[in-house]
Design a protein around this motif. Structure first.
Motif, PDB file in Angstrom:
ATOM      1  N   THR A   3       0.819  -1.225   0.000  1.00  0.00           N
ATOM      2  CA  THR A   3       0.000   0.000   0.000  1.00  0.00           C
ATOM      3  C   THR A   3       0.843   1.262   0.000  1.00  0.00           C
ATOM      4  OG1 THR A   3      -1.852   1.106   1.108  1.00  0.00           O
ATOM      5  CG2 THR A   3      -0.138   0.176   2.520  1.00  0.00           C
ATOM      6  N   GLY A   4       0.228   2.321  -0.505  1.00  0.00           N
ATOM      7  CA  GLY A   4       0.774   3.662  -0.343  1.00  0.00           C
ATOM      8  C   GLY A   4       0.165   4.360   0.852  1.00  0.00           C
ATOM      9  N   GLY A   5      -0.792   3.689   1.498  1.00  0.00           N
ATOM     10  CA  GLY A   5      -1.424   4.237   2.700  1.00  0.00           C
ATOM     11  C   GLY A   5      -2.547   5.203   2.377  1.00  0.00           C
ATOM     12  N   VAL A   6      -3.111   5.804   3.407  1.00  0.00           N
ATOM     13  CA  VAL A   6      -4.182   6.777   3.209  1.00  0.00           C
ATOM     14  C   VAL A   6      -3.609   8.071   2.651  1.00  0.00           C
ATOM     15  CG1 VAL A   6      -5.661   5.822   5.013  1.00  0.00           C
ATOM     16  CG2 VAL A   6      -4.001   7.585   5.610  1.00  0.00           C
ATOM     17  N   PHE A   7      -4.416   8.792   1.882  1.00  0.00           N
ATOM     18  CA  PHE A   7      -3.992  10.073   1.345  1.00  0.00           C
ATOM     19  C   PHE A   7      -3.897  11.094   2.471  1.00  0.00           C
ATOM     20  CE2 PHE A   7      -6.396   8.754  -2.714  1.00  0.00           C
ATOM     21  CZ  PHE A   7      -5.289   8.070  -3.182  1.00  0.00           C
ATOM     22  N   GLY A   8      -2.940  12.000   2.340  1.00  0.00           N
ATOM     23  CA  GLY A   8      -2.790  13.053   3.327  1.00  0.00           C
ATOM     24  C   GLY A   8      -2.326  12.562   4.680  1.00  0.00           C
ATOM     25  N   LYS A   9      -1.611  11.435   4.711  1.00  0.00           N
ATOM     26  CA  LYS A   9      -1.174  10.876   5.996  1.00  0.00           C
ATOM     27  C   LYS A   9       0.002  11.667   6.554  1.00  0.00           C
ATOM     28  CE  LYS A   9       1.891   7.434   3.856  1.00  0.00           C
ATOM     29  NZ  LYS A   9       2.141   5.984   3.640  1.00  0.00           N
ATOM     30  N   LEU A  10       0.132  11.639   7.871  1.00  0.00           N
ATOM     31  CA  LEU A  10       1.269  12.265   8.538  1.00  0.00           C
ATOM     32  C   LEU A  10       2.533  11.461   8.278  1.00  0.00           C
ATOM     33  CD1 LEU A  10      -0.334  13.129  11.996  1.00  0.00           C
ATOM     34  CD2 LEU A  10       0.152  14.700  10.098  1.00  0.00           C
ATOM     35  N   PRO A  11       3.689  12.107   8.244  1.00  0.00           N
ATOM     36  CA  PRO A  11       4.942  11.372   8.111  1.00  0.00           C
ATOM     37  C   PRO A  11       5.082  10.326   9.210  1.00  0.00           C
ATOM     38  CG  PRO A  11       5.319  13.712   7.785  1.00  0.00           C
ATOM     39  CD  PRO A  11       3.902  13.571   8.257  1.00  0.00           C
ATOM     40  N   GLY A  12       5.487   9.126   8.822  1.00  0.00           N
ATOM     41  CA  GLY A  12       5.657   8.053   9.777  1.00  0.00           C
ATOM     42  C   GLY A  12       4.421   7.243  10.057  1.00  0.00           C
ATOM     43  N   ARG A  13       3.266   7.639   9.485  1.00  0.00           N
ATOM     44  CA  ARG A  13       2.044   6.864   9.710  1.00  0.00           C
ATOM     45  C   ARG A  13       2.208   5.476   9.125  1.00  0.00           C
ATOM     46  NH1 ARG A  13      -1.970   4.004   6.440  1.00  0.00           N
ATOM     47  NH2 ARG A  13      -3.892   3.928   7.675  1.00  0.00           N
ATOM     48  N   VAL A  14       1.818   4.471   9.897  1.00  0.00           N
ATOM     49  CA  VAL A  14       1.834   3.078   9.451  1.00  0.00           C
ATOM     50  C   VAL A  14       0.438   2.515   9.635  1.00  0.00           C
ATOM     51  CG1 VAL A  14       2.763   0.768   9.863  1.00  0.00           C
ATOM     52  CG2 VAL A  14       4.270   2.769   9.989  1.00  0.00           C
ATOM     53  N   GLY A  15      -0.096   1.920   8.600  1.00  0.00           N
ATOM     54  CA  GLY A  15      -1.417   1.318   8.681  1.00  0.00           C
ATOM     55  C   GLY A  15      -1.351  -0.164   8.967  1.00  0.00           C
ATOM     56  N   ASP A  16      -2.401  -0.866   8.582  1.00  0.00           N
ATOM     57  CA  ASP A  16      -2.480  -2.294   8.896  1.00  0.00           C
ATOM     58  C   ASP A  16      -1.661  -3.166   7.959  1.00  0.00           C
ATOM     59  OD1 ASP A  16      -4.425  -1.517   6.861  1.00  0.00           O
ATOM     60  OD2 ASP A  16      -5.139  -3.578   6.962  1.00  0.00           O
ATOM     61  N   THR A  17      -1.418  -2.701   6.732  1.00  0.00           N
ATOM     62  CA  THR A  17      -0.809  -3.556   5.708  1.00  0.00           C
ATOM     63  C   THR A  17       0.458  -4.261   6.164  1.00  0.00           C
ATOM     64  OG1 THR A  17      -1.804  -2.423   3.823  1.00  0.00           O
ATOM     65  CG2 THR A  17       0.299  -3.516   3.434  1.00  0.00           C
ATOM     66  N   PRO A  18       1.453  -3.563   6.746  1.00  0.00           N
ATOM     67  CA  PRO A  18       2.692  -4.254   7.103  1.00  0.00           C
ATOM     68  C   PRO A  18       2.650  -4.945   8.464  1.00  0.00           C
ATOM     69  CG  PRO A  18       2.927  -1.956   7.620  1.00  0.00           C
ATOM     70  CD  PRO A  18       1.556  -2.117   7.005  1.00  0.00           C
ATOM     71  N   LEU A  19       1.493  -4.899   9.115  1.00  0.00           N
ATOM     72  CA  LEU A  19       1.375  -5.494  10.442  1.00  0.00           C
ATOM     73  C   LEU A  19       0.726  -6.870  10.320  1.00  0.00           C
ATOM     74  CD1 LEU A  19       0.200  -2.400  12.511  1.00  0.00           C
ATOM     75  CD2 LEU A  19       2.528  -3.187  12.015  1.00  0.00           C
ATOM     76  N   VAL A  20       1.555  -7.892  10.461  1.00  0.00           N
ATOM     77  CA  VAL A  20       1.036  -9.251  10.424  1.00  0.00           C
ATOM     78  C   VAL A  20      -0.012  -9.400  11.523  1.00  0.00           C
ATOM     79  CG1 VAL A  20       1.644 -11.669  10.787  1.00  0.00           C
ATOM     80  CG2 VAL A  20       3.123 -10.205   9.415  1.00  0.00           C
ATOM     81  N   ALA A  21      -1.138  -9.979  11.167  1.00  0.00           N
ATOM     82  CA  ALA A  21      -2.319 -10.155  12.020  1.00  0.00           C
ATOM     83  C   ALA A  21      -3.337  -9.052  11.808  1.00  0.00           C
ATOM     84  CB  ALA A  21      -1.999 -10.267  13.507  1.00  0.00           C
ATOM     85  N   ALA A  22      -2.917  -7.845  11.454  1.00  0.00           N
ATOM     86  CA  ALA A  22      -3.874  -6.767  11.222  1.00  0.00           C
ATOM     87  C   ALA A  22      -4.322  -6.744   9.768  1.00  0.00           C
ATOM     88  CB  ALA A  22      -3.275  -5.430  11.621  1.00  0.00           C
TER      89      ALA A  22
END
Length: 295
Positions: free
Chosen positions: A182-201
């Motif tokens: 993923t490229g993540g959500v648009f307009g995200k803060l620097p360093g924001r991490v979503g569920d994609t790289p979190l195994v189990a999430a």
């Protein structure tokens, strides 16, 4: 096992006001390209990674080349993969400067004792692993999905717009694997991490099921969505029922998104609570289908 199956997604949040003809053609092409590999006995993990890499490289989805910058103008990308046969996993978060986050995640799994590398450390590792760099970001990235009205009603546009790609695979030997980028959500803060790289999430695979999620990652993290589905299947709940239950839970919390999943019998699930979710699959009986809005 002699049957095999695959399902991939190009992200939830599709809106009926937009034409997805290019994505439909491309997703079918990716599925068709993976079919002979699976027929020849390719491993589920290898196929999942290659399929996601093709989605990243297309620039059509909010992942890989299709990503958009964060509020500081930096392209930070996330990816993860998991091999159900071994329980091994690899991931990168807030990776800057490399074309294929899913290849970086595979390298983390194969070349290190770790599961997740992030930020500058992930970039140094990817460089050392010889992965392809981006070069000029403004020339490379397509910003797929910019201007697409894919935020839920009542939510400020831009704050939670999202996009992800993923793939779940069952191979001829009965092995399952999942990969997500993923490229993540648009307009995200620097360093924001979503569920994609979190195994189990956002990503999960075990001996019974493989899962890849897409949507507003904060809600998938808070529910451990991908592993929750896996545990419910392990407890005996049917795949479709378990998958829909996870999305209903996220919706009840105010979250938007969907997921794809395959079980070891080749059954698929692809529930979503947004208007649409771009997805395509190769069923265990050999049929290829592509959908955006239909269930």
């Amino acid at each position: 096992m002699s049957r095999f199956a695959l399902i991939l997604h190009g992200g939830a949040g599709a809106r009926r006001s937009r034409d997805y003809a290019a994505e439909i053609v491309h997703m079918r092409e990716v599925v068709e390209a993976m079919r002979p590999q699976l027929a020849d006995g390719a491993a589920a993990l290898d196929v999942a990674v290659e399929a996601v890499e093709r989605l990243e490289a297309s620039g059509l989805y909010v992942a890989g080349r299709g990503a958009s910058p964060n509020t500081a103008g930096i392209y930070e990308l996330d990816a993860a993969l998991m091999d159900g046969a071994t329980g091994r996993a690899g991931a990168v978060a807030a990776l800057v400067g490399f074309r294929s986050p899913v290849r970086a995640a595979r390298a983390v799994m194969d070349r290190t004792p770790h599961v997740l590398l992030a930020g500058e450390g992930a970039a140094r590792f990817a460089e050392g692993a010889g992965l392809a760099p981006v070069g000029d970001p403004e020339a490379w990235f397509t910003r797929a999905g910019q201007g697409e009205d894919n935020h839920p009603p009542g939510v400020t546009a831009g704050a939670l717009q999202h996009g992800t790609v993923g793939c779940c695979v069952l191979d001829r030997d009965g092995r399952l694997a999942a990969a997500t980028s993923t490229g993540g959500v648009f307009g995200k803060l620097p360093g924001r991490v979503g569920d994609t790289p979190l195994v189990a999430a956002g990503t999960w695979a075990d001996g019974r099921v493989a899962v890849s999620c897409t949507g507003q990652g904060e809600f998938f993290i808070r529910t451990a969505a991908a592993a929750r589905l896996g545990f419910e299947v392990e407890s005996g709940r049917p795949l479709g029922e378990a998958a829909r239950g996870v999305i209903n839970r996220i919706g009840a919390m105010g979250g938007d998104g969907g997921l794809i999943a395959l079980d070891r019998d080749g059954n698929r699930a692809d529930p979503f609570n947004s208007q649409g979710m771009k997805r395509a699959w190769l069923s265990a009986d050999g049929e290829v289908s592509v959908r955006v809005f239909e269930g």
